[in-house]
Design a protein around this motif. Structure first.
Motif: not given
Length: 529
Positions: A222-224, A38-50
């Protein structure tokens, strides 16, 4: 008895094979993990699950009980107080708004991490309300004094109850024996004296120091779609100060010698635990030790320990072993519960069994059955978004490779009997086990034996050890089985650099970023935008 154990091994392997065949290919597929900051430095892990109109979010901070310093229980108290009032909303209002939109909100802490979790439908208004609450909880907790006293009273009741349970007494004593002065030695719940002394300012200072963007790992499943997930991550972390990652925890040294501690307790049975420093997350010996432990004591009735202790001698209903990997070396633990008069015999059987396994390793048949069991059951470990989001959080928090889930079964299948034997010979030292026995009568008939605490000053889950065979490794938090669904888990390291004080009590709403539109579900193909 060996014939019976072979029959059980064969039956278990057959059942696993049938289960694997029954699972469809999509269910077995591992998630495609994307990552960014993120812009503030947080690490993000994402998986699409529709498949379902839901999203699971888990935000982990390097803010577990290993950061308590001289105030045991501070990390847990801080995490527990997050939902007791935030952004000008009291605890009842937070609970009511979350319930009204059908969301689930939770917080907690283990030895390594503190976390907040959210599950919500992705309908825009519903998700917007849920995210707004989580954002306030993370960035602007009020820590109301009256609620602190209530949470403190409940915690003290829980600590008194733990003192009445031999398993909890033994768990605390074992961690102290294994870790000495290391931060992992203290229980996440703290103790009665430390909890009674925690003040509101302590919570404010702990939150300001550790609940920062650079100290956060955000997992979203999730479904995003990717764009919506990016907005969601930015919103959730925008109200956090940037901060800095804390320094690593000190390493854990091996115990210098073994020790036996007997603790008298008015019970007809004795809880017996053995332990020593084991392995950390990402350990080069991880898979060899993981598969080896599955054979030794992590596979229930078909494990070697269960055969020796229960099937052949009837000394206990269950006997088990597990590794609990953490940021630094978590413990290797063996345990059982037995009649007071049998505890010394049971201890010797467990010790002899461990020695044989270290010397000889597994048989080819045992290894084949273990690999089939682990790989056959793997799809069930990632069968829901709730499980997957915990894995993503674990992968990000412990800096594991993004292909950890993709290659898990491959790495399990690649383990050889010689690798297990070599890893156990290097890493497991039966002559240097810390042994804790809690039971006997209240007169002190059980007296301390060799009460030296080896390895003091060197280096977690505060719950009592399980009485049943624990999956290997035990869920974090957690504990946390591996691929361990992180738990508490787990899974549950070091203090950020000092930051300028920030008041959470005055005008906290101003610190919370507004929730923008557009973080609901992505439109279906061909649908309206």
């Amino acid at each position: 008895m060996p014939a019976e154990r072979n029959r059980l091994l064969t039956a278990a392997a057959l059942a696993t094979a049938c289960l694997t065949a029954a699972l469809s290919a999509p269910a077995a597929a591992t998630p495609n993990i994307e990552t960014w900051q993120t812009a503030s430095g947080a690490e993000v892990l994402y998986a699409h699950a529709p498949d379902l109109p839901m999203v699971d979010v888990r935000i982990a901070f390097d803010a577990g009980s290993a950061r308590d310093g001289g105030q045991p229980g501070l990390a847990s108290m801080t995490a527990n107080m997050l939902t007791e009032g935030a952004g000008g909303l009291d605890a009842d209002t937070i609970a009511e708004r979350v319930e009204t939109v059908g969301a689930e909100l939770g917080t907690g802490a283990d030895r390594d991490m503190a976390y907040a979790s959210l599950r919500s439908l992705t309908e825009p208004d519903t998700l917007g309300t849920a995210v707004e609450i989580l954002t306030k909880v993370l960035a602007a907790p009020d820590f109301p004094p009256e609620d602190l006293e209530r949470v403190r009273a409940n915690t003290l009741v829980g600590l008194r109850q733990q003192e009445q349970k031999p398993g909890s007494v033994a768990s605390r004593a074992l961690y102290q024996a294994v870790y000495g002065d290391h931060p992992y030695a203290t229980d996440p719940d703290g103790n009665r004296d430390s909890v009674a002394a925690i003040e509101r300012d302590d919570l404010v200072d702990f939150h300001e120091r550790y609940y920062t963007a650079a100290n956060a790992t955000v997992a979203i499943v999730g479904a995003v779609d990717r764009a919506q997930a990016q907005v969601l991550a930015e919103v959730l972390t925008a109200g956090l100060p940037e901060g800095a990652p804390p320094p690593p925890l000190p390493p854990v040294a091996d115990l210098a010698r073994g020790a036996v501690e007997r603790i008298a307790f008015p019970s007809s049975q004795t809880h017996l635990y053995m332990g020593q420093p084991g392995m950390r997350r990402g350990d080069p010996d991880y898979f060899a030790l993981y598969v080896g432990n599955h054979i030794l004591g992590g596979s229930g009735l078909v494990s070697i320990l269960m055969d020796e202790v229960r099937e052949q001698r009837g000394l206990s209903y269950s006997a088990y072993s597990y590794f609990a990997p953490m940021a630094q070396r978590g413990p290797m633990i063996m345990g059982l519960q037995t009649k007071n008069a049998q505890v010394d015999e049971a201890r010797q059987v467990m010790l002899d069994t461990l020695k044989r396994f270290v010397e000889q390793g597994p048989t080819a048949e045992e290894l084949t059955a273990a690999v089939k069991n682990i790989t056959g059951g793997f799809p069930l470990r990632i069968a829901s978004n709730a499980k997957i989001v915990q894995y993503l959080s674990l992968i990000g928090f412990y800096d594991l490779p993004l292909d950890y889930l993709d290659r898990f079964t491959e790495r399990v299948r690649a383990v050889t009997a010689e690798q297990i034997r070599a890893a156990y010979r290097r890493r497991v030292h039966p002559e240097r086990l810390a042994v804790v026995m809690v039971g006997g009568d209240a007169d002190g008939a059980a007296e301390p034996v060799a009460a030296t605490k080896a390895g003091a000053g060197t280096a977690g889950s505060g719950a009592a050890m399980p009485d049943a065979a624990t999956p290997d490794p035990a869920t974090p938090g957690a504990a946390s089985p591996d691929p361990a669904t992180p738990g508490t888990a787990s899974p549950d390291a070091a203090a950020p650099e000092p930051m300028a004080p920030r008041s959470t009590a005055s005008s906290p709403q101003a610190k919370v970023a507004p929730v923008p539109a557009g973080i609901g579900p992505a439109p279906a193909a061909g649908g309206e935008g």
